[in-house]
Write a protein that holds these residues in place. Structure first.
Motif, short mmCIF file in Angstrom:
data_model
loop_
_atom_site.label_atom_id
_atom_site.label_comp_id
_atom_site.label_asym_id
_atom_site.label_seq_id
_atom_site.Cartn_x
_atom_site.Cartn_y
_atom_site.Cartn_z
N VAL A 1 -36.03 -24.71 -29.71
CA VAL A 1 -34.74 -24.39 -30.34
C VAL A 1 -33.86 -25.63 -30.36
O VAL A 1 -33.25 -25.97 -31.38
CB VAL A 1 -34.04 -23.22 -29.62
CG1 VAL A 1 -32.59 -23.08 -30.07
CG2 VAL A 1 -34.79 -21.91 -29.86
N ASP A 2 -33.82 -26.36 -29.25
CA ASP A 2 -33.01 -27.57 -29.18
C ASP A 2 -33.50 -28.63 -30.15
O ASP A 2 -32.72 -29.25 -30.88
CB ASP A 2 -33.00 -28.12 -27.74
CG ASP A 2 -32.06 -29.28 -27.59
OD1 ASP A 2 -30.88 -29.15 -27.98
OD2 ASP A 2 -32.50 -30.35 -27.10
N ARG B 1 -32.82 -27.51 -33.76
CA ARG B 1 -31.39 -27.54 -34.04
C ARG B 1 -30.94 -28.96 -34.41
O ARG B 1 -30.01 -29.14 -35.19
CB ARG B 1 -30.61 -27.05 -32.83
CG ARG B 1 -29.11 -26.97 -33.06
CD ARG B 1 -28.34 -26.53 -31.83
NE ARG B 1 -28.84 -25.27 -31.34
CZ ARG B 1 -29.04 -25.01 -30.04
NH1 ARG B 1 -28.81 -25.91 -29.12
NH2 ARG B 1 -29.48 -23.83 -29.67
N ASN B 2 -31.60 -29.95 -33.85
CA ASN B 2 -31.21 -31.35 -34.05
C ASN B 2 -32.23 -32.13 -34.88
O ASN B 2 -32.32 -33.34 -34.77
CB ASN B 2 -31.03 -32.03 -32.69
CG ASN B 2 -29.92 -31.38 -31.90
OD1 ASN B 2 -28.79 -31.34 -32.34
ND2 ASN B 2 -30.25 -30.83 -30.74
N HIS C 1 -32.84 -17.17 -34.01
CA HIS C 1 -31.86 -18.21 -33.67
C HIS C 1 -31.25 -18.73 -34.97
O HIS C 1 -31.77 -19.65 -35.58
CB HIS C 1 -32.53 -19.35 -32.91
CG HIS C 1 -33.05 -18.94 -31.58
ND1 HIS C 1 -32.27 -18.96 -30.44
CD2 HIS C 1 -34.25 -18.47 -31.20
CE1 HIS C 1 -32.99 -18.54 -29.41
NE2 HIS C 1 -34.19 -18.22 -29.85
N GLN D 1 -28.96 -20.69 -35.74
CA GLN D 1 -28.58 -22.11 -35.83
C GLN D 1 -29.78 -23.01 -36.12
O GLN D 1 -29.63 -24.21 -36.29
CB GLN D 1 -27.86 -22.56 -34.55
CG GLN D 1 -28.75 -22.71 -33.34
CD GLN D 1 -29.00 -21.41 -32.57
OE1 GLN D 1 -28.90 -20.31 -33.11
NE2 GLN D 1 -29.32 -21.53 -31.30
N VAL D 2 -30.96 -22.41 -36.20
CA VAL D 2 -32.20 -23.16 -36.42
C VAL D 2 -32.72 -22.85 -37.82
O VAL D 2 -32.68 -21.71 -38.27
CB VAL D 2 -33.26 -22.76 -35.36
CG1 VAL D 2 -34.60 -23.36 -35.68
CG2 VAL D 2 -32.79 -23.17 -33.97
#
Length: 182
Positions: free
Chosen positions: A27-28, A31-32, A147, A149-150
């Motif tokens: 996820v991290d 996301r980036n 998620h 935001q992904v």
């Protein structure tokens, strides 16, 4: 819906249990996500054309070092020092056999080219990152739905580990696929 037999259900349950331990990491990363574009690629609506080019590789560039050399070229040609490229590994492919529609088969690898780093130092960074990705495997495709935001990743560049690069097939959605022997 397709019904799975008991053995397939058990295998799916085990693979999912192993991979979900690493979901926060993915996820991290997703996301980036900072993809790299293929230098000099031209956007077109024409159907894709597979062009296979065999390249003579210097003796010292095998496996992770070849990955690092290609990543360094992308950084220089693309004018970026930090980005992600897609990676498809034989380990992921074997593990997900028959379940490819449920799990991502291409995962992002962070490439970070620090100023003044030697090629050997960069290779060390690449080896650490590849090991980090190999340990974590992949993620269930529904992660994107769970998620918000992904986003579903799209990779213009995919490096694919294969013991038989002569069986070249394009990775769907990739502009550039590089097959290499790990």
């Amino acid at each position: 819906l397709v019904s799975l037999d008991a053995a397939a259900r058990e295998r799916l349950t085990q693979v999912n249990a192993d991979l979900c331990k690493h979901e926060d990491y993915w996820v991290d990363v997703l996301r980036n996500l900072e993809p790299v574009e293929v230098p000099h690629a031209i956007s077109t609506t024409a159907p894709p054309v597979l062009e296979v080019v065999n390249v003579a590789v210097p003796a010292g560039l095998k496996g992770n070092r070849l990955f690092a050399a290609f990543a360094a070229w992308l950084a220089r040609a693309g004018g970026k020092t930090s980005f992600h490229v897609g990676l498809s590994t034989a380990g992921i492919d074997r593990r997900l056999l028959g379940m490819e529609s449920l799990f991502a088969t291409v995962v992002p690898v962070v490439v970070d080219v620090a100023d003044g780093v030697t090629f050997d130092g960069f290779c060390g960074h690449v080896e650490e990152e590849l090991e980090r990705v190999r340990v974590r495997g992949t993620w269930a495709r529904d992660l994107v739905a769970r998620h918000p935001q992904v986003f579903e990743p799209r990779f213009d560049v995919v490096l694919r580990e294969t013991s038989d690069p002569s069986v070249a097939t394009p990775v769907p959605g990739a502009v550039f696929t590089v097959d290499f022997d790990p």
